[in-house]
Design an enzyme around this catalytic site. Structure first.
Site, PDB file in Angstrom:
ATOM      1  N   ASN A   1     -20.568 -32.680 -22.913  1.00 21.74           N
ATOM      2  CA  ASN A   1     -20.402 -33.055 -24.316  1.00 21.74           C
ATOM      3  C   ASN A   1     -19.779 -31.896 -25.088  1.00 21.74           C
ATOM      4  O   ASN A   1     -19.453 -30.867 -24.509  1.00 21.74           O
ATOM      5  CB  ASN A   1     -21.754 -33.474 -24.921  1.00 21.74           C
ATOM      6  CG  ASN A   1     -22.769 -32.355 -24.801  1.00 21.74           C
ATOM      7  OD1 ASN A   1     -22.608 -31.304 -25.405  1.00 21.74           O
ATOM      8  ND2 ASN A   1     -23.795 -32.573 -23.987  1.00 21.74           N
TER       9      ASN A   1
ATOM     10  N   LYS B   1     -38.167 -39.472 -32.899  1.00 20.03           N
ATOM     11  CA  LYS B   1     -38.145 -38.466 -31.814  1.00 20.03           C
ATOM     12  C   LYS B   1     -39.289 -37.470 -31.993  1.00 20.03           C
ATOM     13  O   LYS B   1     -39.919 -37.047 -31.025  1.00 20.03           O
ATOM     14  CB  LYS B   1     -36.801 -37.720 -31.785  1.00 20.03           C
ATOM     15  CG  LYS B   1     -35.703 -38.532 -31.089  1.00 20.03           C
ATOM     16  CD  LYS B   1     -34.358 -37.846 -31.083  1.00 20.03           C
ATOM     17  CE  LYS B   1     -33.314 -38.765 -30.428  1.00 20.03           C
ATOM     18  NZ  LYS B   1     -31.947 -38.394 -30.653  1.00 20.03           N
TER      19      LYS B   1
ATOM     20  N   LYS C   1     -41.675 -37.695 -28.807  1.00 17.21           N
ATOM     21  CA  LYS C   1     -41.651 -36.512 -27.918  1.00 17.21           C
ATOM     22  C   LYS C   1     -42.813 -35.572 -28.219  1.00 17.21           C
ATOM     23  O   LYS C   1     -42.918 -34.519 -27.629  1.00 17.21           O
ATOM     24  CB  LYS C   1     -40.308 -35.784 -28.051  1.00 17.21           C
ATOM     25  CG  LYS C   1     -39.089 -36.638 -27.653  1.00 17.21           C
ATOM     26  CD  LYS C   1     -37.803 -35.820 -27.583  1.00 17.21           C
ATOM     27  CE  LYS C   1     -36.589 -36.730 -27.384  1.00 17.21           C
ATOM     28  NZ  LYS C   1     -35.566 -36.167 -26.517  1.00 17.21           N
TER      29      LYS C   1
ATOM     30  N   LYS D   1     -13.842 -34.169  -3.403  1.00 18.07           N
ATOM     31  CA  LYS D   1     -13.186 -34.706  -4.600  1.00 18.07           C
ATOM     32  C   LYS D   1     -12.913 -36.201  -4.430  1.00 18.07           C
ATOM     33  O   LYS D   1     -12.358 -36.611  -3.397  1.00 18.07           O
ATOM     34  CB  LYS D   1     -11.866 -33.953  -4.815  1.00 18.07           C
ATOM     35  CG  LYS D   1     -11.136 -34.389  -6.040  1.00 18.07           C
ATOM     36  CD  LYS D   1      -9.840 -33.635  -6.214  1.00 18.07           C
ATOM     37  CE  LYS D   1      -9.042 -34.266  -7.331  1.00 18.07           C
ATOM     38  NZ  LYS D   1      -7.659 -33.850  -7.346  1.00 18.07           N
TER      39      LYS D   1
ATOM     40  N   PHE E   1     -34.284 -30.789 -31.695  1.00 20.67           N
ATOM     41  CA  PHE E   1     -33.164 -31.122 -32.572  1.00 20.67           C
ATOM     42  C   PHE E   1     -32.872 -32.600 -32.402  1.00 20.67           C
ATOM     43  O   PHE E   1     -33.187 -33.187 -31.357  1.00 20.67           O
ATOM     44  CB  PHE E   1     -31.910 -30.317 -32.194  1.00 20.67           C
ATOM     45  CG  PHE E   1     -31.793 -29.027 -32.959  1.00 20.67           C
ATOM     46  CD1 PHE E   1     -32.635 -27.959 -32.689  1.00 20.67           C
ATOM     47  CD2 PHE E   1     -30.823 -28.868 -33.954  1.00 20.67           C
ATOM     48  CE1 PHE E   1     -32.529 -26.760 -33.394  1.00 20.67           C
ATOM     49  CE2 PHE E   1     -30.707 -27.692 -34.672  1.00 20.67           C
ATOM     50  CZ  PHE E   1     -31.562 -26.633 -34.392  1.00 20.67           C
TER      51      PHE E   1
ATOM     52  N   PRO F   1     -34.662 -35.390 -16.651  1.00 23.07           N
ATOM     53  CA  PRO F   1     -35.967 -35.129 -17.300  1.00 23.07           C
ATOM     54  C   PRO F   1     -35.754 -34.781 -18.757  1.00 23.07           C
ATOM     55  O   PRO F   1     -34.731 -34.183 -19.110  1.00 23.07           O
ATOM     56  CB  PRO F   1     -36.513 -33.923 -16.516  1.00 23.07           C
ATOM     57  CG  PRO F   1     -35.342 -33.321 -15.814  1.00 23.07           C
ATOM     58  CD  PRO F   1     -34.320 -34.409 -15.624  1.00 23.07           C
ATOM     59  N   ASP F   2     -36.687 -35.175 -19.625  1.00 21.49           N
ATOM     60  CA  ASP F   2     -36.588 -34.789 -21.036  1.00 21.49           C
ATOM     61  C   ASP F   2     -37.262 -33.423 -21.197  1.00 21.49           C
ATOM     62  O   ASP F   2     -38.490 -33.303 -21.088  1.00 21.49           O
ATOM     63  CB  ASP F   2     -37.253 -35.842 -21.931  1.00 21.49           C
ATOM     64  CG  ASP F   2     -36.882 -35.595 -23.383  1.00 21.49           C
ATOM     65  OD1 ASP F   2     -37.073 -34.450 -23.868  1.00 21.49           O
ATOM     66  OD2 ASP F   2     -36.372 -36.522 -24.042  1.00 21.49           O
ATOM     67  N   ILE F   3     -36.445 -32.401 -21.438  1.00 14.51           N
ATOM     68  CA  ILE F   3     -36.945 -31.025 -21.399  1.00 14.51           C
ATOM     69  C   ILE F   3     -37.921 -30.753 -22.532  1.00 14.51           C
ATOM     70  O   ILE F   3     -39.046 -30.280 -22.320  1.00 14.51           O
ATOM     71  CB  ILE F   3     -35.754 -30.040 -21.455  1.00 14.51           C
ATOM     72  CG1 ILE F   3     -34.829 -30.287 -20.257  1.00 14.51           C
ATOM     73  CG2 ILE F   3     -36.249 -28.600 -21.467  1.00 14.51           C
ATOM     74  CD1 ILE F   3     -33.483 -29.583 -20.342  1.00 14.51           C
ATOM     75  N   VAL F   4     -37.472 -31.064 -23.760  1.00 13.77           N
ATOM     76  CA  VAL F   4     -38.311 -30.709 -24.912  1.00 13.77           C
ATOM     77  C   VAL F   4     -39.625 -31.506 -24.892  1.00 13.77           C
ATOM     78  O   VAL F   4     -40.696 -30.973 -25.221  1.00 13.77           O
ATOM     79  CB  VAL F   4     -37.516 -30.861 -26.241  1.00 13.77           C
ATOM     80  CG1 VAL F   4     -37.405 -32.292 -26.695  1.00 13.77           C
ATOM     81  CG2 VAL F   4     -38.084 -29.981 -27.326  1.00 13.77           C
TER      82      VAL F   4
HETATM   83  O1  PMT Z   1     -23.767 -26.295 -29.911  1.00 15.75           O
HETATM   84  P1  PMT Z   1     -23.098 -26.602 -31.231  1.00 15.75           P
HETATM   85  O2  PMT Z   1     -21.643 -26.918 -31.067  1.00 15.75           O
HETATM   86  O3  PMT Z   1     -23.357 -25.532 -32.243  1.00 15.75           O
HETATM   87  O4  PMT Z   1     -23.743 -27.932 -31.804  1.00 15.75           O
HETATM   88  C1  PMT Z   1     -25.067 -27.943 -32.215  1.00 15.75           C
HETATM   89  C2  PMT Z   1     -25.777 -29.249 -31.850  1.00 15.75           C
HETATM   90  C3  PMT Z   1     -25.164 -30.422 -32.609  1.00 15.75           C
HETATM   91  C4  PMT Z   1     -25.660 -29.496 -30.338  1.00 15.75           C
HETATM   92  C5  PMT Z   1     -27.288 -29.032 -32.232  1.00 15.75           C
HETATM   93  O5  PMT Z   1     -27.378 -28.812 -33.609  1.00 15.75           O
HETATM   94  C6  PMT Z   1     -28.115 -30.247 -31.854  1.00 15.75           C
HETATM   95  O6  PMT Z   1     -28.251 -31.202 -32.573  1.00 15.75           O
HETATM   96  N1  PMT Z   1     -28.721 -30.223 -30.631  1.00 15.75           N
HETATM   97  C7  PMT Z   1     -29.420 -31.331 -30.014  1.00 15.75           C
HETATM   98  C8  PMT Z   1     -28.413 -32.281 -29.429  1.00 15.75           C
HETATM   99  C9  PMT Z   1     -29.067 -33.451 -28.751  1.00 15.75           C
HETATM  100  O7  PMT Z   1     -28.974 -33.568 -27.564  1.00 15.75           O
HETATM  101  O8  PMT Z   1     -29.784 -34.212 -29.518  1.00 15.75           O
HETATM  102  P2  PMT Z   1     -30.571 -35.541 -29.012  1.00 15.75           P
HETATM  103  O9  PMT Z   1     -30.915 -36.250 -30.267  1.00 15.75           O
HETATM  104  O10 PMT Z   1     -29.806 -36.258 -27.954  1.00 15.75           O
HETATM  105  O11 PMT Z   1     -31.876 -34.950 -28.318  1.00 15.75           O
HETATM  106  C10 PMT Z   1     -33.108 -34.763 -29.024  1.00 15.75           C
HETATM  107  C11 PMT Z   1     -33.830 -33.535 -28.508  1.00 15.75           C
HETATM  108  O12 PMT Z   1     -34.201 -33.730 -27.150  1.00 15.75           O
HETATM  109  C12 PMT Z   1     -33.024 -32.258 -28.546  1.00 15.75           C
HETATM  110  O13 PMT Z   1     -33.907 -31.213 -28.907  1.00 15.75           O
HETATM  111  C13 PMT Z   1     -32.559 -32.097 -27.096  1.00 15.75           C
HETATM  112  O14 PMT Z   1     -32.407 -30.714 -26.760  1.00 15.75           O
HETATM  113  C14 PMT Z   1     -33.740 -32.687 -26.351  1.00 15.75           C
HETATM  114  N2  PMT Z   1     -33.430 -33.251 -25.034  1.00 15.75           N
HETATM  115  C15 PMT Z   1     -32.608 -34.342 -24.907  1.00 15.75           C
HETATM  116  C16 PMT Z   1     -32.405 -34.891 -23.656  1.00 15.75           C
HETATM  117  C17 PMT Z   1     -33.053 -34.305 -22.535  1.00 15.75           C
HETATM  118  N3  PMT Z   1     -32.876 -34.805 -21.318  1.00 15.75           N
HETATM  119  N4  PMT Z   1     -33.846 -33.254 -22.697  1.00 15.75           N
HETATM  120  C18 PMT Z   1     -34.045 -32.714 -23.913  1.00 15.75           C
HETATM  121  O15 PMT Z   1     -34.782 -31.731 -24.054  1.00 15.75           O
END
Ligand code: PMT
Length: 402
Positions: free
Chosen positions: A210, A340, A344, A289, A326, A307-310
């Site tokens: 991304n 969320k 979470k 490839k 975030f 896996p969802d890390i956070v």
């Molecule tokens: O890196 P930059 O270019 O500065 O951009 C910053 C940002 C937009 C990436 C940042 O501000 C931001 O929003 N980060 C979270 C992006 C994201 O994946 O959001 P989400 O809504 O999909 O996920 C929610 C939360 O779950 C996030 O804390 C994410 O880290 C966490 N997550 C998601 C999926 C996963 N498998 N594991 C996770 O821990």
């Protein structure tokens, strides 16, 4: 807040062309309330006169170890004890080498040996001299001993070369001094955070990823360090320099990020999930490839959930850190972020509307609303550094009331 008010700064000037910037630097420090005692090497006086430095600092300049009258007014040992901060600017390759070797062959190097004040070094020299392995090793030696290395900047040099080695500008050094003396609400706290994108391999040469640049996460790491925290940064592939004093762990995929997060989260007070983690990864990574074929106009990649890390960190039963996520949303930002936060089981979530041009992914600025169980706070449009600092101050507040 005037963080420099009453602070005693011993400014050590060595003999480089950047010494001419020291008059401006001294004025800016003094107008912010600092007291500045200037100490010059013999070579420094070839670039800027002691009279100029005396006029701007309002104090006689010290420049000789063996001057009985100077020793009578404030001995070199007293000067070393007087300082709250010793700032070496410009620090030439020669001064850096002498300090690294522990020499005391002039007033300035002797003062550095005799002080127990923190020392900041602002290197300034020709780019080739700066890149020289001897200089690099000397700088590393000083950093290992706990001296702060401020700069250098890069760009066009007085000698016509282009590259790293320019002394930081006076206002940049003032900002470093202010940050150094600023209150440290996160002192004694440890923070681990994720930043940047993940890459999910399809085959040996392709991946799904991304647009995260890592800027928001790196700003958080940098600001957390400045606010006094011990910081570990788990970073996906980005092209950003590691903030000073931060421990960095590089990962590629969500699974690697998960492993690193689960290893480090329990030993930290705070976990912040700022990375844009891929929710899904290809179920199988092709060993070779994948070839384009004449008979197939479409291709299907089967994906499995990462896996969802956070959420996994927030679910830790023992040694669970204060957990901040975030939310990057393009619609219904508040509603999705709050769900969320709840689903979470986070302590806090920072929601950014990534549909707004110039904000969120790969931007220098951001605008965020922070939600927690019983409240919310909007952080208006600002640089990612400023937003990061405000988020961290909110976290610090919550830690002290928990
Ligand atoms: O890196 P930059 O270019 O500065 O951009 C910053 C940002 C937009 C990436 C940042 O501000 C931001 O929003 N980060 C979270 C992006 C994201 O994946 O959001 P989400 O809504 O999909 O996920 C929610 C939360 O779950 C996030 O804390 C994410 O880290 C966490 N997550 C998601 C999926 C996963 N498998 N594991 C996770 O821990």
């Amino acid at each position: 807040m005037q963080t420099l008010a009453g602070k005693k700064i011993l400014l050590g000037i060595s003999g480089g062309i950047a010494a001419y910037k020291c008059a401006e630097l001294t004025r800016r420090l003094i107008e912010r309330g600092a007291q500045v005692q200037v100490v010059m090497t013999k070579a420094a006086k070839e670039f800027i006169t002691p009279l100029t430095m005396q006029a701007v600092s309002g104090r006689p300049v010290a420049d000789s170890l063996l001057d009985p009258s100077a020793e009578a007014s404030m001995s070199h040992i007293e000067s070393a004890k007087w300082a709250d901060l010793v700032l070496l600017a410009p620090a030439t390759a020669d001064l850096i080498a002498r300090v690294a070797a522990g020499m005391g062959n002039d007033l300035l190097s002797t003062l550095i040996l005799a002080t127990d004040a923190p020392v900041a070094v602002s290197p300034a020299m020709n780019q080739q001299m700066y890149r020289n392995i001897a200089t690099q090793e000397n700088i590393q030696t000083l950093a290992r001993r706990g001296m702060m290395i401020w700069g250098p900047g890069a760009g066009e040099q007085a000698c016509g070369d282009v590259g790293p080695g320019r002394m930081l500008e006076p206002m940049e050094l003032v900002a470093h001094c202010e940050a150094f003396f600023a209150p440290k609400p996160l002192a004694g706290k440890s923070i681990v955070l994720t930043a940047g994108p993940t890459r999910e391999a399809i085959d040996p040469v392709r991946f799904i990823s991304n647009h995260s640049s890592g800027k928001m996460g790196f700003a958080l790491a940098d600001q957390a360090k400045r606010l006094g925290a011990d910081v570990t940064l788990i970073s996906g592939p980005v092209s950003l320099a590691t903030p000073a004093g931060v421990t960095r762990i590089n990962v590629e995929s969500a699974e690697q990020m998960y492993q690193a997060a689960m290893e480090h989260a329990p030993s930290h007070d705070v976990f912040i999930g700022c990375a844009a983690v891929a929710d899904y990864r290809p179920a199988n990574i092709a060993e070779q490839k994948i070839k384009k074929t004449a008979d197939n106009d479409a291709m299907t990649i089967s994906m499995v959930k990462n896996p969802d890390i956070v959420a996994s960190v927030a679910a830790l039963e023992t040694a669970r850190p204060f957990t901040v996520g975030f939310a990057a949303e393009t619609q219904n930002v508040a509603q999705y972020a709050k769900s969320k936060l709840e689903n979470k089981r986070l302590d806090m979530i920072c929601a950014n509307d990534v549909s707004v041009e110039g904000l969120g992914f790969n931007s220098n600025d951001n605008m965020i609303t922070v939600y927690w169980e019983s409240g919310e706070q909007s952080l208006t449009l600002a640089s990612k550094d400023e937003i990061a600092q405000q988020i961290l101050l909110l976290i610090s507040d919550k830690l002290s009331t928990n």
